[in-house]
Design a protein around this motif. Structure first.
Motif, mmCIF file in Angstrom:
data_model
loop_
_atom_site.group_PDB
_atom_site.id
_atom_site.type_symbol
_atom_site.label_atom_id
_atom_site.label_comp_id
_atom_site.label_asym_id
_atom_site.label_seq_id
_atom_site.Cartn_x
_atom_site.Cartn_y
_atom_site.Cartn_z
ATOM 1 N N VAL A 402 0.850 -1.203 0.000
ATOM 2 C CA VAL A 402 0.000 0.000 0.000
ATOM 3 C C VAL A 402 0.884 1.251 0.000
ATOM 4 O O VAL A 402 0.627 2.215 -0.730
ATOM 5 N N GLY A 403 1.973 1.209 0.791
ATOM 6 C CA GLY A 403 2.907 2.329 0.791
ATOM 7 C C GLY A 403 3.498 2.555 -0.591
ATOM 8 O O GLY A 403 3.633 3.692 -1.043
ATOM 9 N N GLY A 404 3.836 1.453 -1.262
ATOM 10 C CA GLY A 404 4.375 1.555 -2.617
ATOM 11 C C GLY A 404 3.406 2.239 -3.560
ATOM 12 O O GLY A 404 3.806 3.075 -4.383
ATOM 13 N N CYS A 405 2.113 1.926 -3.418
ATOM 14 C CA CYS A 405 1.098 2.601 -4.243
ATOM 15 C C CYS A 405 1.139 4.102 -3.979
ATOM 16 O O CYS A 405 0.978 4.914 -4.902
ATOM 17 N N GLY A 406 1.368 4.479 -2.713
ATOM 18 C CA GLY A 406 1.459 5.893 -2.384
ATOM 19 C C GLY A 406 2.640 6.550 -3.079
ATOM 20 O O GLY A 406 2.539 7.685 -3.556
ATOM 21 N N LEU A 407 3.777 5.843 -3.156
ATOM 22 C CA LEU A 407 4.951 6.403 -3.835
ATOM 23 C C LEU A 407 4.673 6.615 -5.316
ATOM 24 O O LEU A 407 5.112 7.594 -5.909
ATOM 25 N N ILE A 408 3.943 5.663 -5.900
ATOM 26 C CA ILE A 408 3.622 5.798 -7.318
ATOM 27 C C ILE A 408 2.658 6.963 -7.521
ATOM 28 O O ILE A 408 2.750 7.700 -8.503
ATOM 29 N N GLY A 409 1.751 7.154 -6.558
ATOM 30 C CA GLY A 409 0.763 8.214 -6.689
ATOM 31 C C GLY A 409 -0.561 7.694 -7.214
ATOM 32 O O GLY A 409 -1.257 8.382 -7.960
ATOM 33 N N VAL A 410 -0.909 6.473 -6.824
ATOM 34 C CA VAL A 410 -2.196 5.895 -7.215
ATOM 35 C C VAL A 410 -3.315 6.697 -6.543
ATOM 36 O O VAL A 410 -3.177 7.083 -5.372
ATOM 37 N N PRO A 411 -4.399 7.003 -7.242
ATOM 38 C CA PRO A 411 -5.514 7.726 -6.617
ATOM 39 C C PRO A 411 -5.986 7.012 -5.345
ATOM 40 O O PRO A 411 -5.860 5.787 -5.235
ATOM 41 N N LEU A 412 -6.504 7.783 -4.402
ATOM 42 C CA LEU A 412 -6.940 7.320 -3.077
ATOM 43 C C LEU A 412 -5.766 7.061 -2.139
ATOM 44 O O LEU A 412 -5.945 6.577 -1.041
ATOM 45 N N THR A 413 -4.543 7.379 -2.560
ATOM 46 C CA THR A 413 -3.437 7.373 -1.602
ATOM 47 C C THR A 413 -2.945 8.809 -1.467
ATOM 48 O O THR A 413 -3.205 9.652 -2.324
ATOM 49 N N ALA A 414 -2.203 9.055 -0.360
ATOM 50 C CA ALA A 414 -1.756 10.416 -0.093
ATOM 51 C C ALA A 414 -0.821 10.922 -1.185
ATOM 52 O O ALA A 414 -0.793 12.103 -1.503
ATOM 53 N N GLY A 415 -0.045 10.002 -1.780
ATOM 54 C CA GLY A 415 0.890 10.415 -2.823
ATOM 55 C C GLY A 415 0.189 11.082 -3.992
ATOM 56 O O GLY A 415 0.730 11.990 -4.628
ATOM 57 N N PHE A 416 -1.026 10.623 -4.267
ATOM 58 C CA PHE A 416 -1.782 11.199 -5.380
ATOM 59 C C PHE A 416 -2.104 12.667 -5.121
ATOM 60 O O PHE A 416 -2.002 13.509 -6.021
ATOM 61 N N ILE A 417 -2.494 12.974 -3.861
ATOM 62 C CA ILE A 417 -2.860 14.350 -3.516
ATOM 63 C C ILE A 417 -1.689 15.292 -3.780
ATOM 64 O O ILE A 417 -1.837 16.337 -4.408
ATOM 65 N N SER A 418 -0.484 14.874 -3.300
ATOM 66 C CA SER A 418 0.698 15.720 -3.491
ATOM 67 C C SER A 418 0.940 15.973 -4.965
ATOM 68 O O SER A 418 1.185 17.095 -5.399
ATOM 69 N N LYS A 419 0.877 14.886 -5.745
ATOM 70 C CA LYS A 419 1.196 15.032 -7.163
ATOM 71 C C LYS A 419 0.145 15.871 -7.869
ATOM 72 O O LYS A 419 0.457 16.619 -8.789
ATOM 73 N N TRP A 420 -1.093 15.754 -7.428
ATOM 74 C CA TRP A 420 -2.166 16.550 -8.007
ATOM 75 C C TRP A 420 -1.857 18.033 -7.866
ATOM 76 O O TRP A 420 -1.873 18.792 -8.834
ATOM 77 N N TYR A 421 -1.532 18.445 -6.624
ATOM 78 C CA TYR A 421 -1.209 19.857 -6.388
ATOM 79 C C TYR A 421 0.001 20.278 -7.205
ATOM 80 O O TYR A 421 0.061 21.386 -7.736
ATOM 81 N N LEU A 422 0.988 19.373 -7.280
ATOM 82 C CA LEU A 422 2.213 19.706 -8.003
ATOM 83 C C LEU A 422 1.911 19.945 -9.480
ATOM 84 O O LEU A 422 2.368 20.932 -10.071
ATOM 85 N N VAL A 423 1.105 19.058 -10.074
ATOM 86 C CA VAL A 423 0.784 19.214 -11.493
ATOM 87 C C VAL A 423 -0.032 20.481 -11.698
ATOM 88 O O VAL A 423 0.215 21.245 -12.640
ATOM 89 N N VAL A 424 -0.976 20.755 -10.769
ATOM 90 C CA VAL A 424 -1.772 21.983 -10.901
ATOM 91 C C VAL A 424 -0.857 23.202 -10.837
ATOM 92 O O VAL A 424 -0.972 24.133 -11.639
ATOM 93 N N GLY A 425 0.110 23.169 -9.877
ATOM 94 C CA GLY A 425 1.046 24.279 -9.751
ATOM 95 C C GLY A 425 1.854 24.482 -11.014
ATOM 96 O O GLY A 425 2.077 25.624 -11.451
ATOM 97 N N ALA A 426 2.300 23.376 -11.638
ATOM 98 C CA ALA A 426 3.094 23.480 -12.863
ATOM 99 C C ALA A 426 2.249 24.029 -14.003
ATOM 100 O O ALA A 426 2.699 24.869 -14.785
ATOM 101 N N MET A 427 0.981 23.596 -14.072
ATOM 102 C CA MET A 427 0.085 24.067 -15.137
ATOM 103 C C MET A 427 -0.171 25.553 -14.995
ATOM 104 O O MET A 427 -0.243 26.279 -15.985
ATOM 105 N N ASP A 428 -0.324 26.012 -13.734
ATOM 106 C CA ASP A 428 -0.579 27.432 -13.505
ATOM 107 C C ASP A 428 0.500 28.296 -14.139
ATOM 108 O O ASP A 428 0.247 29.397 -14.610
ATOM 109 N N GLU A 429 1.743 27.788 -14.083
ATOM 110 C CA GLU A 429 2.850 28.551 -14.649
ATOM 111 C C GLU A 429 3.040 28.229 -16.124
ATOM 112 O O GLU A 429 3.908 28.790 -16.779
#
Lengths: 512, 125
Positions: A402-429
């Motif tokens: 399950v932790g590994g899924c978080g590292l990948i950034g699978v939806p419904l894991t915390a890793g996904f949330i971080s990557k979501w914000y990161l991609v949104v931040g990159a798109m904004d710029e």
């Protein structure tokens, strides 16, 4: 979450979170006098101390969020220009809570792991140094005095070098890794000291807010235009901090130090030490230089290093034959995500950084705990030790997966949330390339995690007769609390996102 | 003359860089640690120099001790000196930890030459 502490304690919370582990660590030495069971008493003492820190940290963050103001504590009641001030706001309250949670859970976890990996007559020393390391890490986050940061940084670093070197009982390579870490870490800290020196020359003060005010004043009167001192101090600080937070390509100390350290130490250090480095970078870049020194070119460079770090360290992780080393290289990549986020210097990007500090601490802490449990039961952390171990230690390995899924950034894991914000931040710029790098990093993580998952669940053990039992409860519980929390905050990111958002707003007040 | 006036700063940077070079270039662990000590010492000199006061007309500050001269005239800034007392303690403890680790490396590997250690590790794995 209602935490009401007596008023007399309440006012002293910012200093208590440092004093508790500092004196607790010194007192832990005396458990060495107990002839039998001294190690257990030392562990119990550490668990109580770290538990108290957790209560203090949670209560501080709660107070900061309800009042919306920073808690300020002046040591010896000296005014901030002369004395040392401790202050807790939405940003460092959050980071202190991360360190306190990991500190408490990894102390609980350490009991069986330390029993197996450290010689009996050294347990009281181990827990003493352990608590001092936590004191240093929390101290860095709570203080508002730049020189105090340097001193506490050295306290935490020296203790972590010692903890890493304790792995030398089992594998002598830990000693060399620890010395490498010591040399590079000291170089980093000395660069930070030099940078603080230049800032002191320029502003005549050591307090962060005071420094910022002086810089703003000089900026407005035009003294800072083409001022080389401010440029040199920023450059020195960035090099030192990048070494401390293991930003690619200054990460060379990290993989070996994490791999050969005792399991409990790896869980604590991997989840907190580099995060605290990132926190310091936030403070210097935004709180001190914010709105004064145009750091966009430097941040752009940091962003490039981070992009390279995400790709190259993830590729390095794929090739490793030791599971701890796979996770260590993955840590370098994850730190690069955090740096990438704040190098964008917009709200989503900084929010992604702050939120990933928390999420990555949960995920990596939990995963290193799972690996430590395998080290305890199967006797090693090489790829061969993991063959088919999923059937023998299902709960531990489920947590790992399950932790590994978080590292990948699978939806419904915390890793996904971080990557979501990161991609949104990159798109904004409008940086599509960064969004692509983040996705590429996810794919590479999928490769190195899948390689392990396949071995764990479908591999055939080399020696089928070998008896391997499930990990003890004292390891499973902290591991699953961390992994469970990473899933819970992936499903409902309300609290983490709000806290991270408040911290990001606070940082960006002054501008990059 | 401007650059000569910064003599101490030049010296500090030179010491820092000699130390830094030593850390990178030496292959003996103990020599690396000695160079690391030199590297940190350069920073102490830098800080101590920073505290020196010289007024525009050229009068030097006196030592920041509660004497008649300091009561009336300009005195050096004691803050960087105090900071360096702490930093010296930190540096000494760093060296102590480093030497302790090196002693253990010598015990386990029988050498403190980096090349030989790397070779021994390669043989192991």
């Amino acid at each position: 979450m209602e935490l009401v502490l007596p008023e007399a304690i309440h006012a002293h919370l910012p200093v208590l979170v440092v004093l508790l582990p500092l004196f607790g660590g010194l007192l832990a030495l005396f458990t060495g006098l107990i002839q039998r069971g001294g190690g257990f008493v030392a562990w119990l003492w550490s668990a109580i101390i770290t538990g108290l820190i957790l209560v203090c940290a949670a209560s501080m963050l709660f107070e900061v969020h309800t009042t919306g103001e920073a808690m300020v504590y002046r040591l010896g009641s000296w005014p901030e220009q002369y004395g040392i001030g401790y202050s807790v706001d939405a940003l460092n309250g959050y980071v202190i809570l991360v360190v306190a949670i990991i500190g408490f859970l990894s102390t609980i976890y350490a009991k069986d792991s330390v029993m197996a990996e450290i010689a009996r007559d050294r347990h009281h020393l181990f827990y003493s140094v352990w608590l001092l390391a936590i004191a240093g890490l929390i101290g860095i986050t709570v203080t508002a005095d730049t020189f105090n940061i340097y001193v506490l940084l050295e306290i935490s670093s020296l203790t972590v070098y010692t903890l890493v070197a304790l792995g030398g009982d089992r594998d002598r390579r830990a000693l060399v890794a620890s010395l490498k870490y010591l040399i590079l870490g000291s170089i980093g800290a000395t660069f930070i000291l030099l940078g603080i020196g230049y800032l002191l020359m320029l502003t005549g003060t050591l307090n962060m807010n005071d420094m910022h005010e002086q810089l703003v004043r000089m900026h407005q009167s035009g003294e800072l235009a083409n001022n080389r001192t401010v440029f040199v101090s920023f450059a020195l600080l960035m090099v030192g901090l990048s070494l401390k937070m293991a930003l690619f390509p200054l990460h060379l100390w990290l993989p070996n130090a994490y791999t050969y350290a005792p399991s409990a130490v790896t869980a604590l250090v991997a989840a907190t030490a580099t995060k605290v480095g990132v926190y310091m970078t936030f403070r210097f870049v935004f709180t001190i230089y914010g709105g004064v020194y145009d750091s966009s070119a430097d941040l752009y460079f940091l962003g490039l290093c981070a992009c390279a770090g995400v790709v190259i360290s993830s590729m390095a992780a794929i090739r490793q034959m030791n599971v701890k080393k796979v996770l260590a290289y993955s840590s370098v990549g994850q730190i690069a995500y955090i740096v990438l986020g704040f190098s964008l210097a917009n709200e989503s990007g900084v929010t992604a950084s702050v939120i990933h500090i928390f999420n990555h601490a949960l995920i990596k802490g939990g995963m290193f705990m799972a690996v430590g449990a395998v080290a305890l039961r199967a006797g090693g952390t090489k790829i061969e030790d993991f063959k088919g171990i999923g059937r023998k230690m299902p709960l531990t390995m489920a947590a790992f997966t399950v932790g590994g899924c978080g590292l990948i950034g699978v939806p419904l894991t915390a890793g996904f949330i971080s990557k979501w914000y990161l991609v949104v931040g990159a798109m904004d710029e409008g940086y599509w390339g960064i969004a692509f790098i983040v996705l590429l990093g996810g794919v590479l993580a999928l490769v190195y995690i899948w390689r392990l998952v396949e071995i764990i669940w479908f591999g055939k053990p080399d020696d089928p007769t070998k008896q391997v039992r499930e990990a003890p409860l004292s390891m499973l519980i902290p591991m699953w609390i961390l992994i469970g929390a990473s899933v819970a905050f992936g499903v409902d990111a309300g609290w983490t996102a709000d806290s991270a958002h408040a911290a990001a707003e606070l940082l960006l007040e002054g501008g990059p | 003359m401007e650059s000569l006036g910064h003599f101490n700063y030049w010296l500090a940077i030179v010491i820092i860089m000699i130390g830094f070079y030593g850390v990178i270039a030496r292959r003996n662990l103990l020599k690396q640690v000695i160079a690391l000590g030199l590297f940190q010492t350069g920073v102490f000199l830098f800080y101590v120099t920073m505290g020196v006061y010289r007024s525009p007309d050229g009068t030097r500050g006196v030592a920041p001790i509660w004497t008649d001269a300091a009561k009336t005239g300009p005195f050096d800034n004691p803050l960087p000196h105090v900071l360096m007392l702490t930093a010296i303690v930190v540096s000494v403890s760093t060296l102590a930890v480093a030497v302790a680790i090196i002693v253990n490396i010598q015990r386990k590997y029988g050498t403190i030459e980096e090349d030989e250690i790397l070779e021994a590790d390669k043989r192991d794995s």
